[in-house]
Design a protein around this motif. Structure first.
Motif: not given
Length: 237
Positions: A30-43
């Motif tokens: 299990h590799r937690p993905v940082p919340h900020g990284e999720v958002v930046e990738a979505l943008i």
């Protein structure tokens, strides 16, 4: 995170504040993905499709493990701007998921097309966030037109006072919608004595906005969850 976690749980965060939320160490599976990284990738994924984010807001749980957010887009329809609701967790409690919605410009209310749908991917060491979000955004773009039609349909769906009262009764008294019962009176008052001219007509759209206006008094994560459940409830009312 100490005191900041308490603040974060009751107030909405900016993208910059979200980036400061710690990410726990991963495991072999299990590799937690940082919340900020999720958002930046979505943008970034939206940007590749020439869709720009004009406003965003986020909320995290007290321990920082769960995140909900809304990103308002530079595209929309009369009186509304399309939005994307996103959620993520570090503790396997919920899948990375998204939902299409609209921001109602006159009152800043959020309306989602339904509940959060998981993005097809696991938080494993082979997980590609960019690939997962690319598939997810394509799916969400396909939902823009159905969302537009849903709003138009709700604007044209006339309600009798009896039908509106029955829907409010079912939501709170029969607990068909999992929201605090004390919001029943505010929803009733906001629908029958609307604060905005746009919601004077006795329609399903006006009733939806009475609910979402009342939801604004909830803390951020309960507000996001309640809003995501609302569309499904109203469709079956």
């Amino acid at each position: 995170m100490g005191e900041s976690t308490l603040i974060a749980s009751t107030e909405k965060l900016t993208r910059q504040q979200l980036a400061l939320v710690p990410t726990p160490v991963g495991t072999a599976t299990h590799r937690p993905v940082p919340h900020g990284e999720v958002v930046e990738a979505l943008i970034e994924t939206l940007g590749f499709r020439h869709i720009n984010v004009v406003k965003d807001e986020f909320a995290i749980s007290k321990d920082g493990m769960k995140m909900f957010g809304v990103l308002d887009l530079d595209t929309g329809m009369h009186g509304c701007r399309f939005s994307i609701g996103i959620r993520n967790s570090h503790d396997k409690s919920m899948r990375l998921a998204a939902v299409v919605g609209v921001r109602v410009l006159v009152c800043e209310n959020m309306a989602f097309s339904g509940d959060f749908q998981p993005v097809l991917a696991k938080h494993s060491k082979h997980f590609s966030l960019q690939n997962a979000l690319s598939i997810g955004v394509d799916e969400m773009q396909r939902n823009f037109n159905p969302m537009r039609k849903q709003v138009e349909s709700w604007r044209e769906s006339q309600l009798s006072d009896q039908a509106a009262k029955l829907t409010i009764y079912r939501a709170f008294i029969e607990s068909d919608l999992e929201v605090p019962k004390h919001l029943a009176r505010p929803v009733h008052d906001l629908y029958f004595s609307p604060q905005h001219e746009e919601f004077q007509p006795r329609t399903l759209w006006s009733l939806s906005n009475a609910f979402t206006s009342a939801f604004k008094t909830l803390e951020p994560i309960p507000q996001f969850k309640a809003t995501a459940k609302l569309a499904g409830f109203l469709k079956h009312s």
